[in-house]
Enzyme design. Structure first.
Site, PDB file in Angstrom:
ATOM      1  N   CYS A  36      54.944  52.238  20.130  1.00 33.86           N
ATOM      2  CA  CYS A  36      56.388  52.334  20.381  1.00 33.86           C
ATOM      3  C   CYS A  36      56.795  53.774  20.651  1.00 33.86           C
ATOM      4  O   CYS A  36      57.959  54.062  20.860  1.00 33.86           O
ATOM      5  CB  CYS A  36      57.168  51.842  19.171  1.00 33.86           C
ATOM      6  SG  CYS A  36      57.197  50.066  19.058  1.00 33.86           S
ATOM      7  N   ILE A  37      55.847  54.685  20.519  1.00 32.17           N
ATOM      8  CA  ILE A  37      56.221  56.094  20.713  1.00 32.17           C
ATOM      9  C   ILE A  37      55.270  56.790  21.681  1.00 32.17           C
ATOM     10  O   ILE A  37      54.193  56.318  21.965  1.00 32.17           O
ATOM     11  CB  ILE A  37      56.255  56.902  19.388  1.00 32.17           C
ATOM     12  CG1 ILE A  37      55.051  56.529  18.528  1.00 32.17           C
ATOM     13  CG2 ILE A  37      57.549  56.679  18.667  1.00 32.17           C
ATOM     14  CD1 ILE A  37      54.786  57.484  17.427  1.00 32.17           C
TER      15      ILE A  37
END
Lengths: 170, 98
Positions: free
Chosen positions: B97-98
């Site tokens: 997610c990053i």
């Protein structure tokens, strides 16, 4: 070269694609700031435009002297699973914050200052709220250099034009 | 080029890395509207190395790789660099997610 692709299900509705997210950051507890940053960064990773608008206490996340000292809220948060009375004891916030930062580092989530640099390099536009700046007696020099500018709420709404723009309040 | 059937997922990621070749990579890149240059290939090499060493990819890691910084990464693979570069590299869709 032939590309064998599974046939997708037929779509009956025309898809309205998300094109831009505008996130209002109103609190500077570590959990809220990270939620906003991850949403903004995640949007860029999907090719979606994203902007952050820092207002009220959210301004701490872009205030040079404060941004490295944000804390997790230990009081009034039932999901912490500690009694509120305990959460209010001296040192509890610092302890919970250290624990959370350790867990985040394991997941390769950067600290706030580095995260801000990543957001800026990724093309996230960051704005500060004029009214909140006046209220907290902040000047532009107190805020991060990567800041795009200072906006009124009206200016901010005027940036939200275009189909597929969504606003979020955190 | 000889006609070869390449198996891909619904989102267009290679299902079998052994089917990857620079030609396949260049073709996927063309589908994404990207013309590969030496700079692009350096990033693809790095991503494939990480994949072989089973290191999960994040934007932050790519930025710290010494190969490229985050701004350049977005410029080389516009509109979702980690996903596009992974697709071109022939590796599965990144789950980070990053």
């Amino acid at each position: 070269m032939e590309v064998l692709k599974p046939v997708p299900e037929e779509k009956t509705k025309k898809e309205a694609k998300l094109k831009k997210v505008m996130i209002i950051v109103s609190k500077a507890t570590l959990e809220n700031v990270y939620a906003s940053f991850i949403l903004a960064n995640g949007a860029r990773m999907e090719g979606i435009e994203s902007e952050l608008f820092f207002t009220f206490f959210g301004l701490e996340a872009i205030t040079k002297s404060k941004l490295e000292h944000l804390h997790v809220a230990t009081v009034g948060n039932p999901a912490m699973h500690i009694p509120t009375m305990l959460g209010g004891l001296p040192g509890m916030e610092a302890f919970a914050t250290t624990m959370m930062k350790k867990e985040m580092e394991k997941l390769d989530i950067p600290p706030v200052d580095e995260f801000l640099e990543i957001l800026s390099a990724s093309g996230v536009k960051m704005w500060a709220c004029k009214l909140a700046m006046d209220m907290f007696h902040l000047e532009k020099k107190d805020l991060i250099d990567d800041l795009e500018g200072v906006l009124t709420v009206g200016d901010f709404y005027n940036r939200a034009h275009g189909e597929g723009t969504h606003l979020m309040f955190i | 080029m000889a006609e070869t059937a390449i198996r891909v997922s619904e989102e267009g990621y290679l299902e079998d890395f052994t089917q990857w070749s620079p030609e396949v990579g260049a073709e996927i890149a063309a589908e994404e509207g990207i013309t590969m240059t030496d700079e692009h290939w350096k990033v693809i090499d790095y991503i494939q190395d990480q994949y072989k060493n089973e290191v999960p990819l994040t934007i932050r890691k790519v930025g710290k790789s010494g190969v490229i910084d985050i701004k350049e990464f977005y410029a080389l693979f516009p509109g979702g660099p980690l996903k596009k570069a992974s697709r071109i590299s022939g590796i599965p869709k990144p789950v980070s997610c990053i």
